[in-house]
Design a protein around this motif. Structure first.
Motif, short mmCIF file in Angstrom:
data_model
loop_
_atom_site.label_atom_id
_atom_site.label_comp_id
_atom_site.label_asym_id
_atom_site.label_seq_id
_atom_site.Cartn_x
_atom_site.Cartn_y
_atom_site.Cartn_z
N TYR A 163 0.82 -1.21 0.00
CA TYR A 163 0.00 0.00 0.00
C TYR A 163 0.85 1.26 0.00
CZ TYR A 163 -3.72 -3.20 1.19
OH TYR A 163 -4.62 -4.22 1.15
N ASP A 164 0.35 2.27 -0.69
CA ASP A 164 0.88 3.63 -0.57
C ASP A 164 0.11 4.30 0.55
OD1 ASP A 164 2.75 3.57 -2.69
OD2 ASP A 164 1.15 3.91 -4.14
N ALA A 165 0.77 5.20 1.26
CA ALA A 165 0.14 5.87 2.40
C ALA A 165 0.17 7.38 2.22
CB ALA A 165 0.86 5.50 3.69
N VAL A 166 -0.94 8.01 2.61
CA VAL A 166 -1.07 9.46 2.61
C VAL A 166 -1.57 9.86 3.99
CG1 VAL A 166 -2.35 11.41 1.64
CG2 VAL A 166 -1.60 9.56 0.15
N PHE A 167 -0.98 10.93 4.56
CA PHE A 167 -1.49 11.42 5.83
C PHE A 167 -1.87 12.88 5.72
CE2 PHE A 167 2.97 12.54 6.35
CZ PHE A 167 2.95 13.74 7.04
N ALA A 210 3.27 6.46 8.58
CA ALA A 210 2.47 7.68 8.40
C ALA A 210 2.17 8.34 9.74
CB ALA A 210 1.18 7.35 7.67
N GLN A 211 1.89 7.53 10.76
CA GLN A 211 1.66 8.09 12.10
C GLN A 211 2.91 8.80 12.60
OE1 GLN A 211 0.98 5.18 15.17
NE2 GLN A 211 0.30 6.69 16.64
N GLN A 212 4.07 8.18 12.45
CA GLN A 212 5.32 8.80 12.90
C GLN A 212 5.65 10.05 12.09
OE1 GLN A 212 7.89 5.37 12.55
NE2 GLN A 212 7.66 4.89 14.72
N ALA A 213 5.39 10.04 10.80
CA ALA A 213 5.64 11.22 9.98
C ALA A 213 4.73 12.37 10.40
CB ALA A 213 5.44 10.89 8.51
N GLY A 214 3.47 12.07 10.68
CA GLY A 214 2.54 13.10 11.16
C GLY A 214 2.97 13.68 12.50
N GLN A 215 3.39 12.82 13.41
CA GLN A 215 3.85 13.29 14.71
C GLN A 215 5.08 14.18 14.57
OE1 GLN A 215 4.39 9.54 16.72
NE2 GLN A 215 2.29 9.51 17.50
N THR A 216 5.99 13.79 13.70
CA THR A 216 7.20 14.58 13.47
C THR A 216 6.86 15.94 12.88
OG1 THR A 216 8.50 12.58 13.17
CG2 THR A 216 9.41 14.62 12.26
N ALA A 217 5.90 15.98 11.96
CA ALA A 217 5.48 17.26 11.36
C ALA A 217 4.87 18.17 12.42
CB ALA A 217 4.48 17.01 10.23
N ILE A 218 4.04 17.62 13.28
CA ILE A 218 3.43 18.43 14.35
C ILE A 218 4.52 18.96 15.28
CG2 ILE A 218 1.96 18.31 16.41
CD1 ILE A 218 0.25 16.25 14.76
N ASP A 219 5.45 18.10 15.69
CA ASP A 219 6.54 18.53 16.57
C ASP A 219 7.39 19.62 15.92
OD1 ASP A 219 5.78 16.77 18.58
OD2 ASP A 219 7.25 15.24 18.03
N ALA A 220 7.64 19.50 14.62
CA ALA A 220 8.47 20.47 13.92
C ALA A 220 7.82 21.85 13.89
CB ALA A 220 8.76 20.00 12.50
N VAL A 221 6.49 21.89 13.77
CA VAL A 221 5.80 23.17 13.66
C VAL A 221 5.51 23.79 15.02
CG1 VAL A 221 3.67 24.28 12.87
CG2 VAL A 221 4.85 22.65 11.40
N GLU A 249 -0.48 25.24 7.92
CA GLU A 249 0.85 24.79 7.55
C GLU A 249 0.93 23.29 7.37
OE1 GLU A 249 5.26 25.84 9.23
OE2 GLU A 249 3.59 27.08 9.85
N LEU A 250 0.13 22.53 8.13
CA LEU A 250 0.23 21.07 8.14
C LEU A 250 -0.91 20.36 7.41
CD1 LEU A 250 1.13 20.48 11.90
CD2 LEU A 250 2.68 20.40 9.94
N GLY A 251 -1.95 21.06 7.00
CA GLY A 251 -3.18 20.42 6.56
C GLY A 251 -3.18 19.76 5.20
N ALA A 252 -2.16 19.93 4.41
CA ALA A 252 -2.15 19.32 3.08
C ALA A 252 -1.94 17.81 3.18
CB ALA A 252 -1.05 19.93 2.22
N GLU A 253 -2.50 17.07 2.24
CA GLU A 253 -2.22 15.64 2.19
C GLU A 253 -0.77 15.43 1.78
OE1 GLU A 253 -4.96 13.63 -0.40
OE2 GLU A 253 -6.48 13.54 1.15
N THR A 254 -0.11 14.51 2.47
CA THR A 254 1.30 14.24 2.21
C THR A 254 1.48 12.75 1.97
OG1 THR A 254 1.93 16.06 3.67
CG2 THR A 254 3.64 14.47 3.11
N LYS A 255 2.04 12.40 0.83
CA LYS A 255 2.28 10.99 0.50
C LYS A 255 3.65 10.59 1.04
CE LYS A 255 2.60 7.73 -3.30
NZ LYS A 255 2.58 7.53 -4.75
N LEU A 256 3.70 9.41 1.65
CA LEU A 256 4.98 8.89 2.14
C LEU A 256 5.83 8.42 0.97
CD1 LEU A 256 4.08 6.73 5.25
CD2 LEU A 256 4.77 9.11 5.16
N ARG A 257 7.12 8.65 1.09
CA ARG A 257 8.07 8.19 0.09
C ARG A 257 8.56 6.80 0.45
NH1 ARG A 257 12.47 12.62 0.36
NH2 ARG A 257 13.51 11.02 -0.83
N LYS A 258 9.27 6.18 -0.44
CA LYS A 258 9.92 4.88 -0.24
C LYS A 258 8.94 3.72 -0.15
CE LYS A 258 13.95 6.96 0.47
NZ LYS A 258 15.09 6.90 -0.35
#
Length: 79
Positions: A24-28, A62-73, A41-50
């Motif tokens: 599966y491809d994942a989008v968060f 995808a959960q970890q990428a979302g958490q990292t994005a929230i922490d970064a902002v 800043e964070l609301g756009a759909e983002t597709k995971l790479r790799k």
């Protein structure tokens, strides 16, 4: 497949689409929270790479990428 994770007052919406049998491809997308500027800043759909990934790996990544994005902002609260 769709799943929602809650993190620091935000919702991380993860959607999986089958790329090939069993993979599966994942989008968060991040929603919610009280700070509208953060959502802008964070609301756009983002597709995971790799990918593609197994379902478990796709949801976890995808959960970890979302958490990292929230922490970064809004800043990492684990100082």
């Amino acid at each position: 497949m769709h799943q929602v994770f809650t993190y620091r007052g935000f919702e991380i919406h993860v959607t999986l689409t089958e790329a090939s049998p069993g993979l599966y491809d994942a989008v968060f997308q991040i929603k919610g929270g009280v700070n509208v500027g953060v959502i802008d800043e964070l609301g756009a759909e983002t597709k995971l790479r790799k990918g593609p990934f197994s379902p478990q790996k796709a949801f976890l990544s995808a959960q970890q990428a979302g958490q990292t994005a929230i922490d970064a902002v809004i800043g990492d609260d684990e100082s």
